[in-house]
Design a protein around this motif. Sequence first.
Motif, PDB file in Angstrom:
ATOM      1  N   ASP A   5       1.375  -7.018 -46.057  1.00 16.01           N
ATOM      2  CA  ASP A   5       1.996  -8.057 -45.155  1.00 16.01           C
ATOM      3  C   ASP A   5       0.945  -8.936 -44.400  1.00 16.01           C
ATOM      4  OD1 ASP A   5       3.463  -9.216 -42.960  1.00 16.01           O
ATOM      5  OD2 ASP A   5       3.515  -7.511 -41.562  1.00 16.01           O
ATOM      6  N   LEU A   6       1.126 -10.217 -44.656  1.00 16.23           N
ATOM      7  CA  LEU A   6       0.274 -11.360 -44.463  1.00 16.23           C
ATOM      8  C   LEU A   6       0.237 -11.717 -43.075  1.00 16.23           C
ATOM      9  CD1 LEU A   6       0.511 -13.782 -47.492  1.00 16.23           C
ATOM     10  CD2 LEU A   6      -1.447 -12.250 -47.140  1.00 16.23           C
ATOM     11  N   ASN A   7       1.276 -11.307 -42.368  1.00 19.96           N
ATOM     12  CA  ASN A   7       1.368 -11.495 -40.792  1.00 19.96           C
ATOM     13  C   ASN A   7       1.094 -10.509 -39.772  1.00 19.96           C
ATOM     14  OD1 ASN A   7       2.442 -14.191 -41.678  1.00 19.96           O
ATOM     15  ND2 ASN A   7       4.279 -13.274 -42.337  1.00 19.96           N
ATOM     16  N   GLN A   8       0.621  -9.226 -40.381  1.00 20.90           N
ATOM     17  CA  GLN A   8       0.150  -8.052 -39.625  1.00 20.90           C
ATOM     18  C   GLN A   8      -0.907  -8.455 -38.751  1.00 20.90           C
ATOM     19  OE1 GLN A   8      -1.592  -4.568 -41.658  1.00 20.90           O
ATOM     20  NE2 GLN A   8      -2.012  -5.889 -43.517  1.00 20.90           N
ATOM     21  N   VAL A   9      -1.142  -7.780 -37.742  1.00 15.07           N
ATOM     22  CA  VAL A   9      -2.135  -7.989 -36.862  1.00 15.07           C
ATOM     23  C   VAL A   9      -3.565  -7.480 -37.586  1.00 15.07           C
ATOM     24  CG1 VAL A   9      -3.304  -7.483 -34.447  1.00 15.07           C
ATOM     25  CG2 VAL A   9      -0.852  -8.493 -34.575  1.00 15.07           C
ATOM     26  N   LEU A  10      -4.504  -8.180 -37.682  1.00 12.06           N
ATOM     27  CA  LEU A  10      -5.810  -7.484 -38.071  1.00 12.06           C
ATOM     28  C   LEU A  10      -7.154  -7.184 -37.357  1.00 12.06           C
ATOM     29  CD1 LEU A  10      -5.771  -9.443 -41.326  1.00 12.06           C
ATOM     30  CD2 LEU A  10      -4.879  -7.141 -41.209  1.00 12.06           C
ATOM     31  N   THR A  11      -7.024  -8.060 -36.087  1.00 12.41           N
ATOM     32  CA  THR A  11      -8.009  -7.982 -35.174  1.00 12.41           C
ATOM     33  C   THR A  11      -7.638  -7.381 -33.864  1.00 12.41           C
ATOM     34  OG1 THR A  11      -7.933 -10.086 -34.310  1.00 12.41           O
ATOM     35  CG2 THR A  11      -9.255  -9.942 -36.626  1.00 12.41           C
ATOM     36  N   ASP A  12      -8.674  -7.247 -33.004  1.00 13.68           N
ATOM     37  CA  ASP A  12      -8.286  -6.500 -31.655  1.00 13.68           C
ATOM     38  C   ASP A  12      -7.984  -7.977 -30.676  1.00 13.68           C
ATOM     39  OD1 ASP A  12     -10.893  -7.932 -31.669  1.00 13.68           O
ATOM     40  OD2 ASP A  12     -11.718  -6.477 -30.526  1.00 13.68           O
ATOM     41  N   LYS A  13      -8.126  -9.146 -31.413  1.00 11.79           N
ATOM     42  CA  LYS A  13      -7.504 -10.270 -30.600  1.00 11.79           C
ATOM     43  C   LYS A  13      -5.951 -10.510 -30.954  1.00 11.79           C
ATOM     44  CE  LYS A  13     -11.986 -12.717 -30.653  1.00 11.79           C
ATOM     45  NZ  LYS A  13     -12.794 -13.870 -30.863  1.00 11.79           N
ATOM     46  N   GLY A  14      -5.642  -9.794 -31.758  1.00 10.82           N
ATOM     47  CA  GLY A  14      -4.313 -10.166 -32.356  1.00 10.82           C
ATOM     48  C   GLY A  14      -4.068 -11.069 -33.322  1.00 10.82           C
ATOM     49  N   PHE A  15      -5.066 -11.254 -34.166  1.00 12.46           N
ATOM     50  CA  PHE A  15      -5.156 -12.386 -35.240  1.00 12.46           C
ATOM     51  C   PHE A  15      -4.645 -11.952 -36.444  1.00 12.46           C
ATOM     52  CE2 PHE A  15      -9.081 -15.101 -33.600  1.00 12.46           C
ATOM     53  CZ  PHE A  15      -8.337 -15.449 -32.361  1.00 12.46           C
ATOM     54  N   THR A  16      -3.622 -12.650 -37.067  1.00 13.49           N
ATOM     55  CA  THR A  16      -3.283 -12.559 -38.625  1.00 13.49           C
ATOM     56  C   THR A  16      -4.393 -13.084 -39.370  1.00 13.49           C
ATOM     57  OG1 THR A  16      -2.050 -14.663 -38.766  1.00 13.49           O
ATOM     58  CG2 THR A  16      -0.859 -12.639 -37.764  1.00 13.49           C
ATOM     59  N   ALA A  17      -4.111 -13.037 -40.611  1.00  8.83           N
ATOM     60  CA  ALA A  17      -4.938 -13.051 -41.768  1.00  8.83           C
ATOM     61  C   ALA A  17      -5.019 -14.784 -41.694  1.00  8.83           C
ATOM     62  CB  ALA A  17      -4.681 -12.820 -43.222  1.00  8.83           C
TER      63      ALA A  17
END
Length: 127
Positions: A40-52
């Motif tokens: 899922d390219l739109n999943q949250v990846l960072t603690d800031k809530g950023f996507t890829a």
Amino acid sequence: MRRLWILLFALIGSALFAADNLLEAIEEGDIAFIKSYQGDLNQVLTDKGFTALMVAVDKGKLEAVKALLAAKADVNVVTKNGVTALLLAAANGNAELVGLLLQAKANVDSADTVSYTHLTLPTIYSV
């Protein structure tokens, strides 16, 4: 039952590692990995809530942004603080990424939690 737990653990573990690998691919400019990514390219990846896409924009990784957009990453994802990829590009003064995101139909009307819109930020930061 034990097999089910092992399978479940393997699936969850591979998903977590895949997200880490995606972040690493963005950082290193591994466009082939980004293009072949099946998660899922739109999943949250960072603690800031950023996507890829947000990570790539924030780091100024033009080719990664192009690859993510081509792979149909959502250009209008908004974090809980109201941050979008377009807002990051504008805040970082990256006109090329702003233009690319606008071509991809980024929403210019959303605002962050301080009510800065994508149109007011360039004025504030003299971008």
